[in-house]
Motif scaffolding. Sequence first.
Motif: not given
Length: 322
Positions: A32-33, A48-52, A58-59, A88-92
């Motif tokens: 997203d830009l 954003t990674a849409h993992s299983h 999100k980075l 920002m790195f948002t793992p959760i």
Amino acid sequence: MGIGLRYDKEELAAIQLNADIPLAQSIPIDADLTLRLGKRMMVRGEITAHSHYFTRPKLSYTFRRNDLDIYVKGNRDYSLLYYQHQAMFTPINFSIKHFNLAMGVRWDYLRYHDKLVSSNTKDFELENDHYFSYRATVKYNSENNWYFPSRGSRFEAEYAYVTDNFAKLYGKVGMSDVNASWRTSIPLNSRLTIQPMTYGRLLFGPNVPYVFGNAIGGPWFHHYVEQQMPFAGMGYLEYVDNQFLAAQLQAQQHIGTNSYVLLTIVGGQQADKLTRIFDGKTLIGCQASYYLNTMFGPVGGSIGYNTRARKVYWYINLGFEF
């Protein structure tokens, strides 16, 4: 792809461009830009990674060029131009229906470029600096309209621990930032809606960097700066004490097809310590607004008054807020 245009009487014209790019991978990824042009400029990139699994990591990276006028009791006190780099790195990061939970770590770097202080203001120094913060945010939104809801509720709460070395801030315990807001819409009939709202921000710690101080003014949260809170009848940005709480009541009357009349009253308390939050005088603001809800965003204006500036303030807004 998206484009937004807006005009208001404070910053004049602004434009925002956005592109959402899906990337075909074994794990779906969205890029997203966003680009904002105007008095304040911003460039943001998010992946954003849409993992299983339950989370969507999100980075993001954001660059802002902030050109701000700061007011004290309704009079412009000083102007400030600075650059802000933020990663920002948002793992959760997961959502369930109207609910979202996010937890991550953020880096901020502030570089001050220019400062213009009025003759009545004592000059002060601002030094370039960086900050590391740990953040957790909870959001809930069931409103049926972003600008003119007639039912539903919106809630947001955040806790942040701010440091300059991942543990301390200027050699002492870091700054704790606790902020929350809650609004609900109660329909009295098919046209009239009552909207109570409470909000506030509490800062704790021996050091509170200027750039993270509490700021109020305008109709929206996070408009000029991230920590900005709205205050009816006060248009420009004003800084307040480290402890700030407010309660607002708004009546929204739907007229015709797309017209709205809003009557708003708000009361706020501020203090340097939470134990003294109700010792000071209550800050009161009131405002009357008329808006036409168009496909290009709200078009209209407002007129208001607050007991801090003790003067009438008017505002014109054309287009979506960004």
